[in-house]
Design a protein around this motif. Structure first.
Motif, PDB file in Angstrom:
ATOM      1  N   UNK A  29       0.835  -1.197   0.000  1.00 34.44           N
ATOM      2  CA  UNK A  29       0.000   0.000   0.000  1.00 34.44           C
ATOM      3  C   UNK A  29       0.862   1.236   0.000  1.00 34.44           C
ATOM      4  N   UNK A  30       0.388   2.315  -0.658  1.00 33.12           N
ATOM      5  CA  UNK A  30       1.191   3.509  -0.859  1.00 33.12           C
ATOM      6  C   UNK A  30       0.498   4.727  -0.295  1.00 33.12           C
ATOM      7  N   UNK A  31       1.235   5.527   0.480  1.00 33.13           N
ATOM      8  CA  UNK A  31       0.757   6.861   0.837  1.00 33.13           C
ATOM      9  C   UNK A  31       1.400   7.799  -0.156  1.00 33.13           C
ATOM     10  N   UNK A  32       0.592   8.541  -0.911  1.00 30.58           N
ATOM     11  CA  UNK A  32       1.069   9.153  -2.132  1.00 30.58           C
ATOM     12  C   UNK A  32       1.798  10.459  -1.909  1.00 30.58           C
ATOM     13  N   UNK A  33       3.052  10.543  -2.394  1.00 30.26           N
ATOM     14  CA  UNK A  33       3.779  11.787  -2.485  1.00 30.26           C
ATOM     15  C   UNK A  33       4.513  11.766  -3.821  1.00 30.26           C
ATOM     16  N   UNK A  34       4.338  12.826  -4.641  1.00 34.20           N
ATOM     17  CA  UNK A  34       5.004  12.876  -5.928  1.00 34.20           C
ATOM     18  C   UNK A  34       5.666  14.215  -6.095  1.00 34.20           C
ATOM     19  N   UNK A 230     -23.212   9.093  -3.678  1.00 32.14           N
ATOM     20  CA  UNK A 230     -24.001   9.406  -4.871  1.00 32.14           C
ATOM     21  C   UNK A 230     -24.794  10.704  -4.741  1.00 32.14           C
ATOM     22  N   UNK A 231     -24.770  11.335  -3.570  1.00 24.97           N
ATOM     23  CA  UNK A 231     -25.378  12.649  -3.389  1.00 24.97           C
ATOM     24  C   UNK A 231     -24.357  13.773  -3.509  1.00 24.97           C
ATOM     25  N   UNK A 232     -23.103  13.426  -3.798  1.00 22.86           N
ATOM     26  CA  UNK A 232     -22.057  14.424  -3.934  1.00 22.86           C
ATOM     27  C   UNK A 232     -21.495  14.903  -2.612  1.00 22.86           C
ATOM     28  N   UNK A 233     -21.756  14.189  -1.529  1.00 19.99           N
ATOM     29  CA  UNK A 233     -21.254  14.575  -0.218  1.00 19.99           C
ATOM     30  C   UNK A 233     -19.962  13.828   0.108  1.00 19.99           C
ATOM     31  N   UNK A 234     -19.022  14.535   0.746  1.00 19.52           N
ATOM     32  CA  UNK A 234     -17.740  13.936   1.112  1.00 19.52           C
ATOM     33  C   UNK A 234     -17.954  12.955   2.254  1.00 19.52           C
ATOM     34  N   UNK A 235     -17.483  11.719   2.064  1.00 13.53           N
ATOM     35  CA  UNK A 235     -17.557  10.723   3.129  1.00 13.53           C
ATOM     36  C   UNK A 235     -16.178  10.295   3.611  1.00 13.53           C
ATOM     37  N   UNK A 236     -15.119  10.648   2.841  1.00 10.61           N
ATOM     38  CA  UNK A 236     -13.785  10.214   3.233  1.00 10.61           C
ATOM     39  C   UNK A 236     -12.692  10.996   2.530  1.00 10.61           C
ATOM     40  N   UNK A 237     -11.453  10.798   3.009  1.00 12.18           N
ATOM     41  CA  UNK A 237     -10.261  11.448   2.457  1.00 12.18           C
ATOM     42  C   UNK A 237      -9.317  10.349   1.990  1.00 12.18           C
ATOM     43  N   UNK A 238      -9.126  10.248   0.695  1.00 13.36           N
ATOM     44  CA  UNK A 238      -8.296   9.186   0.131  1.00 13.36           C
ATOM     45  C   UNK A 238      -6.850   9.349   0.598  1.00 13.36           C
ATOM     46  N   UNK A 239      -6.248   8.258   1.096  1.00 13.67           N
ATOM     47  CA  UNK A 239      -4.942   8.372   1.744  1.00 13.67           C
ATOM     48  C   UNK A 239      -3.965   7.283   1.325  1.00 13.67           C
ATOM     49  N   UNK A 240      -4.408   6.050   1.204  1.00 13.42           N
ATOM     50  CA  UNK A 240      -3.538   4.912   0.916  1.00 13.42           C
ATOM     51  C   UNK A 240      -4.097   4.087  -0.234  1.00 13.42           C
ATOM     52  N   UNK A 241      -3.198   3.454  -0.983  1.00 17.53           N
ATOM     53  CA  UNK A 241      -3.673   2.595  -2.066  1.00 17.53           C
ATOM     54  C   UNK A 241      -2.594   1.634  -2.519  1.00 17.53           C
ATOM     55  N   UNK A 242      -3.044   0.568  -3.138  1.00 14.09           N
ATOM     56  CA  UNK A 242      -2.137  -0.406  -3.717  1.00 14.09           C
ATOM     57  C   UNK A 242      -1.690   0.066  -5.093  1.00 14.09           C
ATOM     58  N   UNK A 243      -0.387  -0.031  -5.425  1.00 12.56           N
ATOM     59  CA  UNK A 243       0.081   0.372  -6.751  1.00 12.56           C
ATOM     60  C   UNK A 243      -0.211  -0.655  -7.835  1.00 12.56           C
ATOM     61  N   UNK A 244      -0.604  -1.866  -7.447  1.00 11.15           N
ATOM     62  CA  UNK A 244      -0.803  -2.910  -8.461  1.00 11.15           C
ATOM     63  C   UNK A 244      -2.163  -3.594  -8.384  1.00 11.15           C
ATOM     64  N   UNK A 245      -3.043  -3.096  -7.511  1.00 15.27           N
ATOM     65  CA  UNK A 245      -4.398  -3.639  -7.421  1.00 15.27           C
ATOM     66  C   UNK A 245      -5.381  -2.474  -7.282  1.00 15.27           C
ATOM     67  N   UNK A 246      -6.604  -2.636  -7.744  1.00 10.88           N
ATOM     68  CA  UNK A 246      -7.605  -1.572  -7.592  1.00 10.88           C
ATOM     69  C   UNK A 246      -8.164  -1.545  -6.175  1.00 10.88           C
ATOM     70  N   UNK A 247      -7.294  -1.219  -5.229  1.00 11.53           N
ATOM     71  CA  UNK A 247      -7.643  -1.240  -3.815  1.00 11.53           C
ATOM     72  C   UNK A 247      -7.059   0.002  -3.157  1.00 11.53           C
TER      73      UNK A 247
END
Length: 268
Positions: A29-34, A230-247
Motif C-alpha cells: 500500500x502507498x501513501x502518495x507523495x510525488x 451518490x449525493x455528492x457529499x464527502x464521506x472520506x479522504x483518500x490516503x492509501x492505495x495499492x500500486x498494483x491492485x484496484x484497492x
C-alpha cells in the motif's frame, strides 16, 4: 503471505534531485507523495460500477461520474516545496474562507505551499494546522477562493457495499481525475511496512478505522482527495492505495470532521 499474518504496506515517493530521478517502488500500500517532475502516464479507461436500485420517490441520484464532474471545480492540486524536492497531492474546498483539506504527509516539511485550481490559477497557501497522527491538514488560500464548499456527509457509514466516486488532481497524478469505486468495508486497520515512518515522527505506523475501497486504480498524487457518495457529499479522504491492485483506503470524514472544523476556525 503467511496464513494469519496481517498484510504490511509501504509508502512510495518519486523524487528528483541533482538531475537524477529516483523511484521508490511500492510493493504494498502507498501513501502518495510525488514531485513536480514525475512524467504523466496515460489514463486507463475506468468502468463505472452500476448503482444499486433506489427506492427514493422524489429524486434519483445522478450517475457517479456526473456527481464527480459537478464537484471538480472545488478540487485543487496541492504543491509543497521541500528542501530538495516538491511533493504534489490533492485538496478539496472545505469552507467559504478558502480552506482546503489534504493529507498531512502531502505538506509535511513544506517550506512553501501553493494550490492550483481547475483554471490553472495558482494561489499561495498557508498550512493552518495539521495532525500527522491521523494524517490530516487544513490549508488556507492567502487570496481566498471563489466557490461553494463541497457538502459533507456527517453520518457514519453503516452499510456496505457503497458506490462512491474518488476525485483527484490529474495534474498531480497524470491520470483521470474521476474514478468510480465501492466502499467494501469500514473500520479497517491498515499497517505500513517497518521503516516507512521515520524515527521521532508522529505519523502512524498503522492507520486505524479506515474505509476500504475497491474497483478502481488509485495513483500517486491522489492523497487528500475527496471520496463522494451518490449525493455528492464527502464521506472520506483518500490516503492509501495499492500500486498494483484496484484497492485503496480512505480516512472516514466523520472520524476527523470535528478536528478539521477546529483547524479551519483558526486565524491564518
Amino acid at each position: 503471505m503467511h496464513p494469519g499474518r496481517a498484510p504490511m504496506f509501504r509508502r512510495a515517493a518519486l523524487l528528483r534531485s541533482g538531475g537524477i530521478v529516483v523511484g521508490v517502488i511500492a510493493v504494498g500500500l502507498t501513501a502518495f507523495e510525488v514531485t513536480l517532475h514525475v512524467t504523466a502516464i496515460d489514463a486507463g479507461r475506468l468502468k463505472a460500477i452500476p448503482l444499486p436500485a433506489t427506492t427514493a420517490a422524489l429524486a434519483t441520484p445522478s450517475p457517479l461520474a456526473d456527481v464527480g464532474r459537478v464537484a471538480l471545480s472545488r478540487v485543487v492540486t496541492v504543491e509543497a516545496d521541500r528542501l530538495n524536492e516538491e511533493a504534489l497531492g490533492t485538496g478539496w474546498l472545505f469552507d467559504t474562507r478558502g480552506d482546503f483539506v489534504t493529507n498531512a504527509h502531502v505538506v509535511q516539511g513544506a517550506l512553501t505551499v501553493r494550490i492550483t485550481d481547475r483554471r490553472a490559477h495558482t494561489h499561495l497557501a498557508v498550512v493552518i494546522a495539521s495532525d500527522p497522527t491521523v494524517d490530516i491538514a487544513v490549508l488556507r488560500s492567502v487570496d481566498g477562493f471563489a466557490g461553494r464548499p463541497l457538502p459533507l456527509d456527517r453520518t457514519a457509514i453503516i452499510a456496505t457495499p457503497l458506490p462512491v466516486v474518488d476525485l483527484a488532481s490529474s495534474r498531480a497524478t497524470g491520470h483521470d481525475d474521476i474514478s468510480i469505486a465501492v466502499v467494501t468495508e469500514s473500520g479497517r486497520d491498515v499497517p505500513l511496512e517497518p521503516g516507512e515512518v521515520q524515527p521521532g515522527s508522529a505519523a502512524p505506523s498503522v492507520y486505524h478505522d479506515m474505509l476500504a475501497l475497491s474497483g478502481a486504480p488509485v495513483f500517486q498524487g491522489n492523497s487528500g482527495g475527496p471520496v463522494l457518495d451518490d449525493q455528492g457529499e464527502v464521506i472520506g479522504i483518500l490516503t492509501l492505495a495499492s500500486p498494483n491492485r484496484p484497492q485503496s483506503y480512505a480516512i472516514p470524514l466523520t472520524r476527523v470532521l470535528d478536528e478539521l472544523t477546529q483547524f479551519a476556525a483558526r486565524n491564518g
